[in-house]
Design a protein around this motif. Structure first.
Motif, PDB file in Angstrom:
ATOM      1  N   GLU A  19     -28.299  40.316  23.068  1.00 33.48           N
ATOM      2  CA  GLU A  19     -29.522  39.830  23.705  1.00 33.48           C
ATOM      3  C   GLU A  19     -30.140  38.672  22.928  1.00 33.48           C
ATOM      4  N   MET A  20     -29.301  37.748  22.515  1.00 29.02           N
ATOM      5  CA  MET A  20     -29.756  36.563  21.786  1.00 29.02           C
ATOM      6  C   MET A  20     -30.051  35.470  22.810  1.00 29.02           C
ATOM      7  N   SER A  21     -31.313  35.331  23.175  1.00 36.61           N
ATOM      8  CA  SER A  21     -31.665  34.380  24.222  1.00 36.61           C
ATOM      9  C   SER A  21     -32.439  33.178  23.704  1.00 36.61           C
ATOM     10  N   SER A  22     -32.756  33.157  22.430  1.00 43.41           N
ATOM     11  CA  SER A  22     -33.527  32.056  21.866  1.00 43.41           C
ATOM     12  C   SER A  22     -32.611  31.104  21.104  1.00 43.41           C
ATOM     13  N   ALA A  23     -32.868  29.813  21.236  1.00 43.99           N
ATOM     14  CA  ALA A  23     -32.082  28.823  20.502  1.00 43.99           C
ATOM     15  C   ALA A  23     -32.488  28.762  19.037  1.00 43.99           C
ATOM     16  N   GLU A  24     -33.480  29.530  18.643  1.00 45.56           N
ATOM     17  CA  GLU A  24     -33.961  29.526  17.267  1.00 45.56           C
ATOM     18  C   GLU A  24     -33.350  30.652  16.438  1.00 45.56           C
ATOM     19  N   VAL A  25     -32.223  31.185  16.897  1.00 47.28           N
ATOM     20  CA  VAL A  25     -31.487  32.203  16.146  1.00 47.28           C
ATOM     21  C   VAL A  25     -30.032  31.781  16.076  1.00 47.28           C
ATOM     22  N   GLY A  26     -29.323  32.357  15.121  1.00 44.01           N
ATOM     23  CA  GLY A  26     -27.899  32.096  14.986  1.00 44.01           C
ATOM     24  C   GLY A  26     -27.223  33.264  14.300  1.00 44.01           C
ATOM     25  N   ALA A  27     -25.927  33.393  14.506  1.00 46.20           N
ATOM     26  CA  ALA A  27     -25.202  34.502  13.895  1.00 46.20           C
ATOM     27  C   ALA A  27     -23.771  34.082  13.585  1.00 46.20           C
ATOM     28  N   THR A  28     -23.243  34.674  12.543  1.00 43.47           N
ATOM     29  CA  THR A  28     -21.847  34.505  12.150  1.00 43.47           C
ATOM     30  C   THR A  28     -21.302  35.883  11.815  1.00 43.47           C
ATOM     31  N   GLY A  60      -9.708  44.732  13.260  1.00 42.00           N
ATOM     32  CA  GLY A  60     -10.757  44.863  14.258  1.00 42.00           C
ATOM     33  C   GLY A  60     -12.068  45.435  13.785  1.00 42.00           C
ATOM     34  N   LYS A  61     -12.431  45.209  12.544  1.00 42.74           N
ATOM     35  CA  LYS A  61     -13.717  45.688  12.019  1.00 42.74           C
ATOM     36  C   LYS A  61     -14.561  44.505  11.566  1.00 42.74           C
ATOM     37  N   VAL A  62     -15.867  44.678  11.613  1.00 40.97           N
ATOM     38  CA  VAL A  62     -16.767  43.634  11.128  1.00 40.97           C
ATOM     39  C   VAL A  62     -16.854  43.751   9.609  1.00 40.97           C
ATOM     40  N   LYS A  63     -16.415  42.717   8.908  1.00 44.51           N
ATOM     41  CA  LYS A  63     -16.468  42.711   7.451  1.00 44.51           C
ATOM     42  C   LYS A  63     -17.840  42.246   6.978  1.00 44.51           C
ATOM     43  N   THR A  64     -18.277  41.092   7.475  1.00 45.04           N
ATOM     44  CA  THR A  64     -19.603  40.567   7.123  1.00 45.04           C
ATOM     45  C   THR A  64     -20.235  39.972   8.369  1.00 45.04           C
ATOM     46  N   ALA A  65     -21.551  39.912   8.350  1.00 42.87           N
ATOM     47  CA  ALA A  65     -22.287  39.260   9.432  1.00 42.87           C
ATOM     48  C   ALA A  65     -23.556  38.663   8.844  1.00 42.87           C
ATOM     49  N   ILE A  66     -23.934  37.537   9.397  1.00 42.51           N
ATOM     50  CA  ILE A  66     -25.176  36.880   8.986  1.00 42.51           C
ATOM     51  C   ILE A  66     -25.965  36.595  10.250  1.00 42.51           C
ATOM     52  N   THR A  71     -26.974  31.085   8.388  1.00 41.11           N
ATOM     53  CA  THR A  71     -26.038  30.477   9.321  1.00 41.11           C
ATOM     54  C   THR A  71     -26.761  29.468  10.189  1.00 41.11           C
ATOM     55  N   ASP A  72     -25.982  28.677  10.907  1.00 39.17           N
ATOM     56  CA  ASP A  72     -26.561  27.675  11.789  1.00 39.17           C
ATOM     57  C   ASP A  72     -27.273  28.345  12.958  1.00 39.17           C
ATOM     58  N   LEU A  73     -28.363  27.735  13.375  1.00 32.46           N
ATOM     59  CA  LEU A  73     -29.083  28.240  14.534  1.00 32.46           C
ATOM     60  C   LEU A  73     -28.390  27.777  15.800  1.00 32.46           C
ATOM     61  N   ASN A  74     -28.652  28.489  16.872  1.00 34.81           N
ATOM     62  CA  ASN A  74     -28.151  28.169  18.208  1.00 34.81           C
ATOM     63  C   ASN A  74     -26.639  28.358  18.354  1.00 34.81           C
ATOM     64  N   LYS A  75     -26.024  29.159  17.492  1.00 34.76           N
ATOM     65  CA  LYS A  75     -24.576  29.414  17.589  1.00 34.76           C
ATOM     66  C   LYS A  75     -24.278  30.864  17.237  1.00 34.76           C
ATOM     67  N   SER A  94     -11.138  30.924  14.290  1.00 32.59           N
ATOM     68  CA  SER A  94     -12.545  31.202  14.537  1.00 32.59           C
ATOM     69  C   SER A  94     -12.915  30.643  15.892  1.00 32.59           C
ATOM     70  N   GLY A  95     -13.936  31.218  16.467  1.00 30.88           N
ATOM     71  CA  GLY A  95     -14.447  30.764  17.756  1.00 30.88           C
ATOM     72  C   GLY A  95     -15.951  30.774  17.709  1.00 30.88           C
ATOM     73  N   LYS A  96     -16.580  30.000  18.580  1.00 25.16           N
ATOM     74  CA  LYS A  96     -18.036  29.979  18.599  1.00 25.16           C
ATOM     75  C   LYS A  96     -18.526  29.747  20.005  1.00 25.16           C
ATOM     76  N   ALA A  97     -19.777  30.130  20.203  1.00 23.70           N
ATOM     77  CA  ALA A  97     -20.429  29.924  21.489  1.00 23.70           C
ATOM     78  C   ALA A  97     -21.870  29.531  21.218  1.00 23.70           C
ATOM     79  N   ALA A  98     -22.419  28.690  22.080  1.00 21.20           N
ATOM     80  CA  ALA A  98     -23.802  28.249  21.935  1.00 21.20           C
ATOM     81  C   ALA A  98     -24.739  29.272  22.586  1.00 21.20           C
ATOM     82  N   ILE A  99     -25.882  29.445  21.968  1.00 18.88           N
ATOM     83  CA  ILE A  99     -26.899  30.352  22.494  1.00 18.88           C
ATOM     84  C   ILE A  99     -27.779  29.551  23.435  1.00 18.88           C
ATOM     85  N   LYS A 100     -27.943  30.030  24.632  1.00 18.16           N
ATOM     86  CA  LYS A 100     -28.731  29.289  25.636  1.00 18.16           C
ATOM     87  C   LYS A 100     -30.113  29.843  25.763  1.00 18.16           C
TER      88      LYS A 100
END
Length: 172
Positions: free
Chosen positions: A97-106, A113-119, A152-156, A166-172
């Motif tokens: 539910e990341m709907s704001s362009a003022e957030v970002g995640a990596t 298939g496990k999450v090692k780290t997240a930011i 991490t960078d915002l809006n991604k 690696s893959g990325k998507a923009a947050i709208k």
């Protein structure tokens, strides 16, 4: 005439001195309570950003499990393509539910298939998930280049399989 004087003495009300004393007491109470309340507000904001980071980790884990399942028996995520990671990142944005362009995640995924780290970063705080714990940092304090791994960078939303694609998507 004496009736008028008696009526003036019988009127009920507060004197100016009494009103000033009450205002001084209220000012003292406000001076004591305001710092305590701002501490609660800061603590609540940190708890809120941790909850948002947990949503990101769960979304990344869901997509990692999906990619791992699609890889087939005996395979792992090392064969994941950039396109599949881009699609997984786009889906993770919806799940978290990341709907704001003022957030970002990596999120960095292991090949099994496990999450090692997240930011997760928003305009005020950055949260680093590693080994099951969440560490919160003030974004303004992360100016040193050595702190680059704590935000991490915002809006991604960036999904990376450690050591591979690696893959990325923009947050709208």
């Amino acid at each position: 005439m004496f009736d008028k004087i008696r009526n003036l003495k019988n009127k009920k009300g507060f004197t100016l001195v009494e009103l000033i004393v009450v205002l001084v007491i209220l000012a003292i109470l406000a001076a004591l309570l305001i710092p305590a309340l701002t501490g609660y507000i800061d603590k609540a904001n940190k708890e809120k950003v941790i909850v948002e980071a947990r949503m990101v980790v769960m979304a990344a884990q869901t997509e990692a499990s999906s990619l791992y399942g699609k890889a087939g028996a005996g395979n792992n995520l090392s064969a994941a393509t950039t396109e599949s990671l881009n699609a997984a990142a786009a889906e993770a944005i919806k799940l978290a539910e990341m709907s704001s362009a003022e957030v970002g995640a990596t999120a960095t995924l292991t090949t099994d298939g496990k999450v090692k780290t997240a930011i997760y970063t928003n305009e005020l705080y950055s949260v680093v998930y590693e080994d099951g714990s969440y560490d919160v940092y003030d974004v303004d304090a992360l100016k040193d280049p050595a702190d680059a791994g704590k935000k991490t960078d915002l809006n991604k939303f960036i999904l990376t399989v450690e050591g591979f694609e690696s893959g990325k998507a923009a947050i709208k």
